[in-house]
Design an enzyme around this catalytic site. Structure first.
Site, PDB file in Angstrom:
ATOM      1  N   ARG A 270       0.855  -1.176   0.000  1.00 11.67           N
ATOM      2  CA  ARG A 270       0.000   0.000   0.000  1.00 11.67           C
ATOM      3  C   ARG A 270       0.894   1.230   0.000  1.00 11.67           C
ATOM      4  O   ARG A 270       1.466   1.603   1.021  1.00 11.67           O
ATOM      5  CB  ARG A 270      -0.887  -0.021   1.245  1.00 11.67           C
ATOM      6  N   HIS A 274      -3.924   4.367   4.553  1.00 11.80           N
ATOM      7  CA  HIS A 274      -5.012   3.400   4.680  1.00 11.80           C
ATOM      8  C   HIS A 274      -6.296   3.995   4.101  1.00 11.80           C
ATOM      9  O   HIS A 274      -6.991   3.379   3.307  1.00 11.80           O
ATOM     10  CB  HIS A 274      -5.202   3.028   6.151  1.00 11.80           C
ATOM     11  N   TYR A 283       4.233   6.052  10.653  1.00  9.00           N
ATOM     12  CA  TYR A 283       4.615   4.679  10.964  1.00  9.00           C
ATOM     13  C   TYR A 283       5.337   3.938   9.833  1.00  9.00           C
ATOM     14  O   TYR A 283       5.843   2.840  10.041  1.00  9.00           O
ATOM     15  CB  TYR A 283       3.377   3.861  11.383  1.00  9.00           C
TER      16      TYR A 283
END
Length: 376
Positions: A270, A274, A283
């Site tokens: 990805r 998200h 992160y």
């Protein structure tokens, strides 16, 4: 087709262990890599067909970028980007027949595009102008499932129904790596194996379950789980559209011939957040992202086509124009949407009239009228 769904365990096909290395037919540089027996499953894919797949990849990426921009500009409430996962979705969706049925999560916008969902209909829910994006029966694809993993049970049930009806259509459940921890996905695999349902569990392992890395929940490859349920599984390079197509064709063939379910783990990444409410910079290691950028699904197909003479500057420019046209249609379809009357939210809660819903409609109508009285 077996005469009964209560077949003995001995009649089940032996579940295969995942490959040590994911199936790959095009490496990141675009070089063709032999991989038996999957080479045979794409032996008929011509240069023109591969160029058509490349066009799909370009268009869905352009639409995804446009939708993200629309959200940033306040035109959409939310958008789940698919950047980096185009090959996994396009390569698998283009294998399916119109009478097959797809049950997806919320990121499979490329699958929706391949199934023929109208561009504007992809945006309805995220714009807030509809409770459901499209008519599932027109395109053979259910509307997005926001609750994680529920669609796996729906796909399994649909597949069992198709088998009982004597049809050779298949069902596909798309979900992410995070969903494999949900009970619904595991329960769906139990039933699918028991009934030898013609269903394909397609896991897009994009390395992240929101902000948690896949290694937190999976100490071994996710595909290793399926054989424990009696379901053969395979790992595939999810950034290789040709390999994904080959693996999907084999799984579909097995399902149509009565061989039961297959679990596919498409290993991808990805590249964006998200959803547009997420900040992956908090992160994600930028070096890791840079490494995966070198495995870009579009770049490898383009490199392969150019080397083989299947893509020149003129064709690339033509594809880019078509992508821009699709993006313009996408934007216009978003900004031109009209908000529906508030009471229409009750129209399709149930197929038949329902006293409880009717009462809620009445109460909400009175509530709205109170504002009008206050203004007057």
């Amino acid at each position: 087709m077996p005469s009964s769904l209560s077949e003995s365990r001995e009649s089940q096909p032996r579940a295969s262990a995942p490959h040590d290395r994911p199936v790959q037919l095009l490496d990141p540089s675009g070089r063709r890599v032999p991989h038996a027996p999957y080479d045979d499953y794409v032996a008929d894919v011509s240069g023109d067909q591969l160029a058509s797949l490349y066009e799909d990849l370009v268009i869905v990426r352009r639409l995804d970028v446009e939708a993200t921009a629309l959200q940033r500009q306040g035109e959409l409430g939310l958008w789940p980007p698919l950047l980096g996962q185009e090959a996994a979705q396009v390569g698998s969706a283009r294998v399916l027949r119109p009478d097959d049925f797809v049950f997806s999560s919320y990121r499979e916008n490329a699958v929706a595009y391949c199934r023929g969902v109208k561009l504007t209909e992809m945006l309805n829910v995220w714009r807030g102008t509809a409770l459901s994006g499209w008519n599932p029966y027109e395109v053979g694809m259910a509307t997005p499932a926001i609750v994680i993993g529920t669609q796996a049970l729906h796909a399994m049930g649909y597949a069992v129904g198709a088998k009982l009806d004597g049809e050779d259509s298949v069902a596909v459940a798309y979900f992410g790596d995070g969903a494999t921890t949900q009970g619904d996905v595991n329960e769906a695999m139990v039933f699918a194996a028991s009934f030898r349902a013609p269903v394909i569990f397609f896991c897009q392992n994009n390395q992240w379950a929101i902000s948690e890395p896949v290694t937190l929940q999976a100490q071994r490859p996710i595909a290793d789980r399926a054989p424990g349920f009696g379901i053969p599984s395979v790992r595939v390079d999810g950034n290789d559209v040709l390999a994904v197509m080959a693996v999907m064709r084999r799984a579909v063939e097995q399902a149509r011939e009565g061989g039961g379910p297959t679990f596919i783990e498409a290993i991808t990444y990805r590249m964006g957040p998200h959803t547009t409410s997420d900040d992956p910079s908090r992160y994600v290691d930028p070096l890791e992202r840079e490494e995966w950028a070198g495995r870009d699904p579009l770049a490898r197909v383009e490199a392969h086509l150019r080397e083989a003479g299947g893509l020149d500057d003129a064709l690339a420019a033509s594809i880019a124009r078509r992508a821009d046209e699709a993006a313009a249609e996408f934007r216009a379809g978003c900004t031109e949407q009209v908000d529906p009357p508030p009471l229409t939210m009750f129209d399709h809660v149930y197929a038949e009239p329902h006293r409880g819903v009717d009462e809620q409609r009445r109460q909400f109508g009175e509530y709205l009228e109170s504002f009008e009285e206050g203004v007057n």
